[in-house]
Design an enzyme around this catalytic site. Structure first.
Site, PDB file in Angstrom:
ATOM      1  N   TYR A  78       2.849  10.004   0.846  1.00  0.00           N
ATOM      2  CA  TYR A  78       3.832   9.426   1.753  1.00  0.00           C
ATOM      3  C   TYR A  78       5.258   9.860   1.431  1.00  0.00           C
ATOM      4  O   TYR A  78       6.151   9.709   2.272  1.00  0.00           O
ATOM      5  CB  TYR A  78       3.751   7.900   1.743  1.00  0.00           C
ATOM      6  CG  TYR A  78       2.397   7.342   2.135  1.00  0.00           C
ATOM      7  CD1 TYR A  78       1.438   8.137   2.760  1.00  0.00           C
ATOM      8  CD2 TYR A  78       2.069   6.015   1.867  1.00  0.00           C
ATOM      9  CE1 TYR A  78       0.202   7.625   3.112  1.00  0.00           C
ATOM     10  CE2 TYR A  78       0.833   5.490   2.222  1.00  0.00           C
ATOM     11  CZ  TYR A  78      -0.105   6.305   2.834  1.00  0.00           C
ATOM     12  OH  TYR A  78      -1.328   5.792   3.170  1.00  0.00           O
ATOM     13  N   HIS A 129      -7.607   9.633  -1.925  1.00  0.00           N
ATOM     14  CA  HIS A 129      -7.079   9.514  -0.562  1.00  0.00           C
ATOM     15  C   HIS A 129      -8.056  10.026   0.494  1.00  0.00           C
ATOM     16  O   HIS A 129      -8.252   9.404   1.537  1.00  0.00           O
ATOM     17  CB  HIS A 129      -5.751  10.276  -0.469  1.00  0.00           C
ATOM     18  CG  HIS A 129      -4.816   9.742   0.557  1.00  0.00           C
ATOM     19  ND1 HIS A 129      -3.451   9.764   0.422  1.00  0.00           N
ATOM     20  CD2 HIS A 129      -5.032   9.151   1.760  1.00  0.00           C
ATOM     21  CE1 HIS A 129      -2.879   9.220   1.474  1.00  0.00           C
ATOM     22  NE2 HIS A 129      -3.816   8.844   2.315  1.00  0.00           N
ATOM     23  N   LYS A 157      -2.549   6.237  -4.113  1.00  0.00           N
ATOM     24  CA  LYS A 157      -3.660   7.137  -3.819  1.00  0.00           C
ATOM     25  C   LYS A 157      -3.443   8.524  -4.408  1.00  0.00           C
ATOM     26  O   LYS A 157      -2.312   9.007  -4.489  1.00  0.00           O
ATOM     27  CB  LYS A 157      -3.857   7.263  -2.305  1.00  0.00           C
ATOM     28  CG  LYS A 157      -3.973   5.924  -1.584  1.00  0.00           C
ATOM     29  CD  LYS A 157      -4.067   6.091  -0.085  1.00  0.00           C
ATOM     30  CE  LYS A 157      -3.904   4.763   0.619  1.00  0.00           C
ATOM     31  NZ  LYS A 157      -2.506   4.268   0.590  1.00  0.00           N
ATOM     32  N   ASP A 187       0.840  -1.196   0.000  1.00  0.00           N
ATOM     33  CA  ASP A 187       0.000   0.000   0.000  1.00  0.00           C
ATOM     34  C   ASP A 187       0.877   1.248   0.000  1.00  0.00           C
ATOM     35  O   ASP A 187       1.679   1.447   0.915  1.00  0.00           O
ATOM     36  CB  ASP A 187      -0.916  -0.007   1.229  1.00  0.00           C
ATOM     37  CG  ASP A 187      -1.858   1.178   1.232  1.00  0.00           C
ATOM     38  OD1 ASP A 187      -2.823   1.159   0.440  1.00  0.00           O
ATOM     39  OD2 ASP A 187      -1.623   2.129   2.000  1.00  0.00           O
TER      40      ASP A 187
END
Length: 324
Positions: free
Chosen positions: A52, A111, A80, A47
């Site tokens: 991030y 997201h 996402k 994931d």
């Protein structure tokens, strides 16, 4: 049974492993090695997210996997679309594919429902939302509707950039809205799920609508309470013991000769959804994968559900949760 051997079937027939390795809050200099370790242990569900900030490093690790003989088709890779990019879905997806060095994603998620103006940080959005709420000013959100964003997500599926499209952090009413106009229904909804935030109505709704559910922050890690947005007023007055130290969790773990983490992950899997975990230690990755050789009783499942108090660990100040 290996970490990648048990799967959920998405509405389009594609299979998603129920145990996934999450890359949130994994630093760029260690995410690659952690991902390689996860793959060697047996994880086949990774994931990721643009937000991030480590996707290029994930991409380098994936290339190492392919060079070692692992096959792309044996892995399920999610990413996402971030809040500042709702009006640039295809551009963002293509950038993610370039960073990950992939030709396609298995699942691409919105997201959060909220759209931010381009370049706006979460910190700025939190302040702007507070000002708007207190002063009754103009909305700080970008004028991009979920319908516009979802239509763009459908196009990504049609172009083969992602095999499936879905949502993340969406409430029942927000999914219901999408279902009124979607040509391609959301394949999944990724949300925070653990006994302190069990969301039974949301899980039941998604499963009834054949929308796969993925749970993140599965262990309600206390680190997030103290290190991630510690001054969030939404946590004011809330005092909860770490979930893995809860008496019910510990007692169930002892009864099955398992760790509290294994019990919490097993609880999620038995509720019928996939779970994400994050660890940089190989032995912990192996331990967390050992959840397919035991089963919680009906009373144990209910006992953990009784801990629900609708407490979200991940609860950003700019998120406007619907009242449902």
């Amino acid at each position: 049974m290996s970490a990648g051997g048990v799967t959920l079937s998405l509405a389009n027939g594609r299979a998603m492993p129920v145990l996934g390795f999450g890359t949130w809050l994994v630093e760029k200099d260690v995410v690659g090695q952690a991902l390689l370790e996860a793959a060697e242990v047996g994880y086949r569900h990774f994931d990721c997210a643009e937000r991030y900030g480590n996707q290029r490093d994930v991409g380098k690790a994936l290339q190492q996997l392919w060079s070692k003989g692992y096959k792309r088709e044996d892995f399920f890779i999610t990413s996402k679309l971030w809040c500042t990019r709702h009006d640039k879905a295809e551009e963002s997806c293509r950038r993610t594919l370039a960073d990950l060095q992939l030709e396609y994603l298995d699942l691409y998620l919105i997201h959060f429902p909220e759209a931010f103006p381009g370049g706006t940080s979460e910190e700025v959005m939190a302040v702007n939302c507070m000002i708007a709420d207190e002063a009754g000013g103009d909305s700080p959100y970008a004028p991009v509707t979920i319908k516009e964003t979802w239509t763009a997500m459908e196009t990504l599926v049609e172009k083969g950039l992602t095999r499936s499209a879905g949502v993340s952090n969406f409430a029942v009413s927000e999914i219901q809205d999408i279902l009124t106009y979607a040509k391609i229904r959301p394949a999944a909804n990724q949300v925070e799920l653990h006994p302190y935030n069990a969301s039974p109505a949301l899980v039941e709704f998604c499963q009834k609508e054949n929308i796969a559910v993925t749970g993140y922050t599965s262990l309600a890690n206390p680190y997030f309470l103290t290190e991630v947005d510690p001054d969030n007023p939404r946590r004011a007055g809330v005092k909860l013991e770490p979930l893995m130290q809860n008496d019910k969790v510990v007692a169930i773990a002892k009864a099955h000769n398992k760790s509290p983490a294994q019990v919490l992950l097993r609880w999620g899997v038995q509720r019928g959804y996939s779970v994400l975990i994050r660890s940089l230690r190989r032995e912990r990755l192996q331990e967390n994968a050992g959840i397919f050789d035991f089963e919680l009783t009906k009373d144990e499942m209910g006992g953990l559900l009784s801990l629900n108090c609708d407490f979200k660990v991940v609860n950003p100040r700019w998120r406007k949760w619907p009242k449902e």
